[in-house]
Motif scaffolding. Structure first.
Motif, mmCIF file in Angstrom:
data_model
loop_
_atom_site.group_PDB
_atom_site.id
_atom_site.type_symbol
_atom_site.label_atom_id
_atom_site.label_comp_id
_atom_site.label_asym_id
_atom_site.label_seq_id
_atom_site.Cartn_x
_atom_site.Cartn_y
_atom_site.Cartn_z
ATOM 1 N N GLU A 121 70.439 25.149 19.152
ATOM 2 C CA GLU A 121 69.192 24.688 19.779
ATOM 3 C C GLU A 121 68.632 23.491 19.028
ATOM 4 O OE1 GLU A 121 65.042 24.455 18.968
ATOM 5 O OE2 GLU A 121 66.031 26.164 18.043
ATOM 6 N N VAL A 122 68.878 23.424 17.728
ATOM 7 C CA VAL A 122 68.424 22.296 16.912
ATOM 8 C C VAL A 122 69.141 21.007 17.326
ATOM 9 C CG1 VAL A 122 68.265 21.407 14.548
ATOM 10 C CG2 VAL A 122 67.917 23.847 14.995
ATOM 11 N N GLU A 123 70.444 21.109 17.581
ATOM 12 C CA GLU A 123 71.204 19.944 18.047
ATOM 13 C C GLU A 123 70.666 19.453 19.393
ATOM 14 O OE1 GLU A 123 74.195 16.953 18.341
ATOM 15 O OE2 GLU A 123 73.432 18.100 16.632
ATOM 16 N N LEU A 124 70.388 20.380 20.291
ATOM 17 C CA LEU A 124 69.793 19.995 21.570
ATOM 18 C C LEU A 124 68.460 19.302 21.345
ATOM 19 C CD1 LEU A 124 69.657 20.132 24.701
ATOM 20 C CD2 LEU A 124 68.602 22.404 24.438
ATOM 21 N N ALA A 125 67.643 19.834 20.446
ATOM 22 C CA ALA A 125 66.338 19.239 20.165
ATOM 23 C C ALA A 125 66.482 17.808 19.666
ATOM 24 C CB ALA A 125 65.583 20.088 19.140
ATOM 25 N N TRP A 126 67.441 17.573 18.777
ATOM 26 C CA TRP A 126 67.624 16.224 18.245
ATOM 27 C C TRP A 126 67.996 15.250 19.367
ATOM 28 C CZ3 TRP A 126 66.122 13.689 14.193
ATOM 29 C CH2 TRP A 126 66.659 12.416 13.953
ATOM 30 N N ARG A 127 68.817 15.690 20.292
ATOM 31 C CA ARG A 127 69.298 14.819 21.358
ATOM 32 C C ARG A 127 68.219 14.516 22.400
ATOM 33 N NH1 ARG A 127 75.158 14.683 22.258
ATOM 34 N NH2 ARG A 127 76.209 15.546 20.421
ATOM 35 N N VAL A 128 67.243 15.391 22.575
ATOM 36 C CA VAL A 128 66.248 15.186 23.626
ATOM 37 C C VAL A 128 64.882 14.787 23.074
ATOM 38 C CG1 VAL A 128 67.446 16.785 25.158
ATOM 39 C CG2 VAL A 128 65.554 17.632 23.736
ATOM 40 N N ARG A 129 64.808 14.428 21.799
ATOM 41 C CA ARG A 129 63.522 13.974 21.268
ATOM 42 C C ARG A 129 63.169 12.619 21.886
ATOM 43 N NH1 ARG A 129 67.420 11.940 18.404
ATOM 44 N NH2 ARG A 129 67.101 10.091 17.098
ATOM 45 N N ALA A 130 61.897 12.295 21.887
ATOM 46 C CA ALA A 130 61.418 11.042 22.466
ATOM 47 C C ALA A 130 61.833 9.854 21.604
ATOM 48 C CB ALA A 130 59.899 11.091 22.612
ATOM 49 N N ASP A 131 61.793 8.654 22.210
ATOM 50 C CA ASP A 131 62.167 7.445 21.466
ATOM 51 C C ASP A 131 61.254 7.226 20.266
ATOM 52 O OD1 ASP A 131 64.207 6.962 23.252
ATOM 53 O OD2 ASP A 131 63.015 5.610 24.507
ATOM 54 N N ASP A 132 59.979 7.577 20.411
ATOM 55 C CA ASP A 132 59.021 7.436 19.306
ATOM 56 C C ASP A 132 58.731 8.797 18.684
ATOM 57 O OD1 ASP A 132 57.731 8.520 21.468
ATOM 58 O OD2 ASP A 132 55.908 7.316 21.261
ATOM 59 N N ALA A 133 59.755 9.638 18.608
ATOM 60 C CA ALA A 133 59.568 11.024 18.175
ATOM 61 C C ALA A 133 59.105 11.115 16.732
ATOM 62 C CB ALA A 133 60.887 11.785 18.336
ATOM 63 N N ALA A 134 58.439 12.223 16.443
ATOM 64 C CA ALA A 134 58.025 12.509 15.073
ATOM 65 C C ALA A 134 59.249 12.647 14.175
ATOM 66 C CB ALA A 134 57.222 13.809 15.039
#
Length: 498
Positions: A121-134
């Motif tokens: 789930e962490v890998e998925l999170a990294w891939r779908v973070r916003a362009d200006d993500a935290a």
């Protein structure tokens, strides 16, 4: 692929239409992954061994059935109950696996054999973070992860940032990165070896391995593989790789990591810090890493006393690691001090629950491996007395010889519980044969009343009765918290009758 676009090209703003995803396991992270994937447009199948008509028999999750029904409204398919996770469908593009699933599980093994990508789930999170993500400040280690991440969150908030502790500590990372109502300025991310095993592309702003000691060896297949999964956290780190000076393995992992050019190695130590380190000088938490004139000066980040009266050494180490990560993000020394002063440890972490006739009763049920139990035993003030150690449970393939060798002279007696208590008993017989050992039978439905009675019979004024099992709890208890609660309740009952 099944006619879907290439996975590596997909992100938050992409259409995932045509992607066939299987989510393995429907716990907290599995729900977040399935919800996110369907929101992005993927076709989602969730598999879980929990029977739909009797979820309480397999999991305590509140609202589990309601979550299943909610996602079904949005078109998510479910395959539930015994045998539901043994076969992988033919038309699958990616498997998102929940923490704890072994690579040898039939469904995962089938995916790997076919070349189907397996993500955490962490890998998925990294891939779908916003362009200006935290940015992500990430932490792993055999012990101390949750405490360090919670300290880090407090420090970042003391700087005025909207910081959120996520990952293994509680809230799924993908849920946090998809949150548009309360977007974080920075994420403090706790990652287990299970999560890291399936994480492939993360590039943290700063990362830390607190320590490496044998744990979960039955899952990983040995210490070498376990260590390699911990090492994944350093890959592609941007600003700082934080390591434990007193644990050479962590420094070696930094040396071997493929990081972003310019990334620095930052150490933390309980001793006087060298260059590019944080450490302790006369009770002051000192930074010789993030100051301009670090050859000759250091920044004061606070005092050891900010962590409470006589804090345990590993708590100080956790604070230094949290400070190192926060300073990599640009946090001020003042915020480090204020954050550490505001930090309150979770329950079941070296928590004093009673003092009776000058005997301290301490609950460290969170010490679920030998390394954590060692740290806990080393926190006992031996100038005042010795430890009556309560240990045992599920050993997860670990050895206790090194632990017993180091703490034998600290032990007044040992009370053993759990299915793997004999592993500890044998280590005690080899290395501390003069220490009294009492085994409480595993058949006891709740052994703690007997445990407390036996421990009290050995304890002398100045001693500490310490629940630091060094083992997982699930052989006799729902989790480590339930084990600690049972111990505290038994101590309270004993007080009223003694």
């Amino acid at each position: 692929m099944t006619g879907a676009p290439e996975l590596d090209a997909l992100g938050r703003s992409s259409s995932w239409s045509g992607v066939r995803a299987v989510v393995a396991g429907f716990g907290v992270s599995g729900y977040a992954a399935a919800d996110t994937l369907q929101h992005l447009g993927a076709s989602v199948l969730v598999v879980d061994e929990t029977p739909r008509d009797d979820p309480d028999a397999a999991r305590p999750d509140q609202g589990w059935v309601e979550k299943v029904e909610l996602l079904e409204v949005f078109g998510v398919e479910f395959r539930l109950g015994a045998g539901s996770t043994t076969e992988l469908p033919d038309d699958v593009d990616v498997v998102v696996v929940s923490p704890g699933w072994r690579p040898s599980a039939p469904l995962i093994a089938a995916a790997l054999d076919r070349g189907v990508p397996v993500w955490s789930e962490v890998e998925l999170a990294w891939r779908v973070r916003a362009d200006d993500a935290a940015p992500w400040l990430v932490v792993t280690g055999t012990n101390g992860k949750t405490t360090t991440v919670q300290m880090l969150e407090q420090i970042l908030r003391a700087e005025g940032l909207n910081a959120q502790a996520v990952g293994n500590v509680g809230r799924p990372v993908v849920e946090a990165v998809m949150d548009t109502d309360d977007p974080a300025d920075v994420l403090a991310v706790e990652l287990s070896s299970y999560q890291l095993h399936w994480t492939h592309s993360m590039s943290a702003q700063a990362s830390a391995v607190l320590n490496v000691a044998p744990d979960h060896l039955d899952w990983h297949g040995g210490l070498e593989h376990y260590t390699a999964d911990k090492a994944r956290i350093y890959e592609r780190t941007q600003i700082a790789c934080v390591y434990n000076v007193d644990d050479p393995t962590t420094e070696q992992l930094v040396a071997e990591a493929d990081v972003v050019e310019g990334c620095r190695a930052i150490g933390f130590t309980l001793g006087v810090p060298g260059l590019s380190m944080l450490g302790v000088v006369d009770g002051i938490l000192a930074d010789r890493a993030y100051v301009t004139e670090r050859v000759s000066t250091a920044a004061e980040l606070g005092h050891v006393s900010d962590l409470g009266t006589n804090p345990a050494p590993h708590l100080i180490a956790n604070a230094l690691a949290a400070a190192a990560l926060a300073r990599a993000h640009g946090v001020s020394p003042r915020a480090v001090r204020d954050g550490l002063q505001a930090f309150v440890p979770d329950a079941h972490r070296i928590a004093e629950i009673a003092v009776v006739d000058d005997v301290r009763w301490v609950d460290d049920s969170k010490a679920t491996n030998a390394h954590a139990a060692l740290a806990s035993l080393n926190s006992v003030p031996v100038a005042e007395g010795r430890a009556v150690w309560i240990a045992g449970g599920l050993a997860k393939g670990a050895s206790f010889d090194d632990l017993v060798l180091e703490v034998a002279d600290r032990l007044r007696a040992v009370v053993l519980i759990g299915v793997d208590r004999d592993v500890i008993a044998q280590a005690l017989a080899r290395h501390a044969p003069d220490v009294p050992v009492v085994e409480v039978e595993v058949g006891d439905t709740d052994p703690m009343d007997r445990v407390v009675e036996v421990a009290a019979s050995f304890a002398q004024p100045g001693d500490t009765v310490l629940l630091a099992p060094g083992c997982a709890s699930m052989d006799q208890f729902a989790n480590y918290a339930a084990r600690g609660d049972s111990f505290a309740a038994a101590v309270a009952r004993w007080q009223t009758t003694s």
